[in-house]
Write a protein that holds these residues in place. Structure first.
Motif, PDB file in Angstrom:
ATOM      1  N   THR A   2      39.775  52.904 -19.069  1.00 43.50           N
ATOM      2  CA  THR A   2      38.551  52.484 -18.401  1.00 43.50           C
ATOM      3  C   THR A   2      38.851  52.148 -16.952  1.00 43.50           C
ATOM      4  O   THR A   2      39.815  51.445 -16.655  1.00 43.50           O
ATOM      5  N   ASP A   3      38.032  52.660 -16.054  1.00 44.71           N
ATOM      6  CA  ASP A   3      38.175  52.332 -14.638  1.00 44.71           C
ATOM      7  C   ASP A   3      37.331  51.107 -14.318  1.00 44.71           C
ATOM      8  O   ASP A   3      36.173  51.026 -14.710  1.00 44.71           O
ATOM      9  N   VAL A   4      37.914  50.167 -13.598  1.00 49.35           N
ATOM     10  CA  VAL A   4      37.187  48.976 -13.169  1.00 49.35           C
ATOM     11  C   VAL A   4      36.425  49.333 -11.902  1.00 49.35           C
ATOM     12  O   VAL A   4      37.001  49.822 -10.937  1.00 49.35           O
ATOM     13  N   THR A   5      35.112  49.101 -11.903  1.00 52.00           N
ATOM     14  CA  THR A   5      34.298  49.440 -10.738  1.00 52.00           C
ATOM     15  C   THR A   5      33.704  48.213 -10.061  1.00 52.00           C
ATOM     16  O   THR A   5      33.294  48.283  -8.918  1.00 52.00           O
ATOM     17  N   THR A   6      33.640  47.080 -10.776  1.00 54.85           N
ATOM     18  CA  THR A   6      33.148  45.843 -10.173  1.00 54.85           C
ATOM     19  C   THR A   6      34.082  44.700 -10.551  1.00 54.85           C
ATOM     20  O   THR A   6      34.622  44.654 -11.658  1.00 54.85           O
ATOM     21  N   VAL A   7      34.258  43.774  -9.608  1.00 59.47           N
ATOM     22  CA  VAL A   7      35.108  42.598  -9.830  1.00 59.47           C
ATOM     23  C   VAL A   7      34.472  41.392  -9.138  1.00 59.47           C
ATOM     24  O   VAL A   7      33.657  41.536  -8.234  1.00 59.47           O
ATOM     25  N   LYS A   8      34.880  40.199  -9.552  1.00 54.91           N
ATOM     26  CA  LYS A   8      34.463  38.994  -8.865  1.00 54.91           C
ATOM     27  C   LYS A   8      35.223  38.931  -7.544  1.00 54.91           C
ATOM     28  O   LYS A   8      36.401  39.275  -7.483  1.00 54.91           O
ATOM     29  N   CYS A   9      34.575  38.516  -6.503  1.00 52.97           N
ATOM     30  CA  CYS A   9      35.220  38.347  -5.206  1.00 52.97           C
ATOM     31  C   CYS A   9      36.458  37.468  -5.385  1.00 52.97           C
ATOM     32  O   CYS A   9      36.436  36.475  -6.114  1.00 52.97           O
ATOM     33  N   ALA A  10      37.553  37.819  -4.712  1.00 52.22           N
ATOM     34  CA  ALA A  10      38.816  37.088  -4.842  1.00 52.22           C
ATOM     35  C   ALA A  10      38.786  35.695  -4.221  1.00 52.22           C
ATOM     36  O   ALA A  10      39.692  34.897  -4.459  1.00 52.22           O
ATOM     37  N   CYS A  11      37.766  35.379  -3.456  1.00 47.75           N
ATOM     38  CA  CYS A  11      37.606  34.028  -2.895  1.00 47.75           C
ATOM     39  C   CYS A  11      37.302  33.065  -4.048  1.00 47.75           C
ATOM     40  O   CYS A  11      36.351  33.285  -4.807  1.00 47.75           O
TER      41      CYS A  11
END
Length: 55
Positions: A2-11
């Motif tokens: 599975t490709d990750v396309t969205t993530v939580k901002c690293a801040c």
């Protein structure tokens, strides 16, 4: 696989979710804005609706 396309901002203080292909990438981490990527050096937040991060 599975490709990750969205993530939580690293801040840590930010609540934004960002698409990896449109994020600001710095040091191998994905951020929703230049302000977050620069660790809010000037004290401003990311300016996204509903998010009050300031680093």
């Amino acid at each position: 696989m599975t490709d990750v396309t969205t993530v939580k901002c690293a801040c840590a203080d930010c609540v934004c979710v960002v698409k990896t292909d449109g994020a600001v990438e710095k040091d191998g981490r994905f951020y929703c804005s230049g302000e977050c990527a620069d660790h809010h050096k000037d004290g401003s937040g990311c300016h996204h609706a509903g998010c009050t991060c300031h680093g």
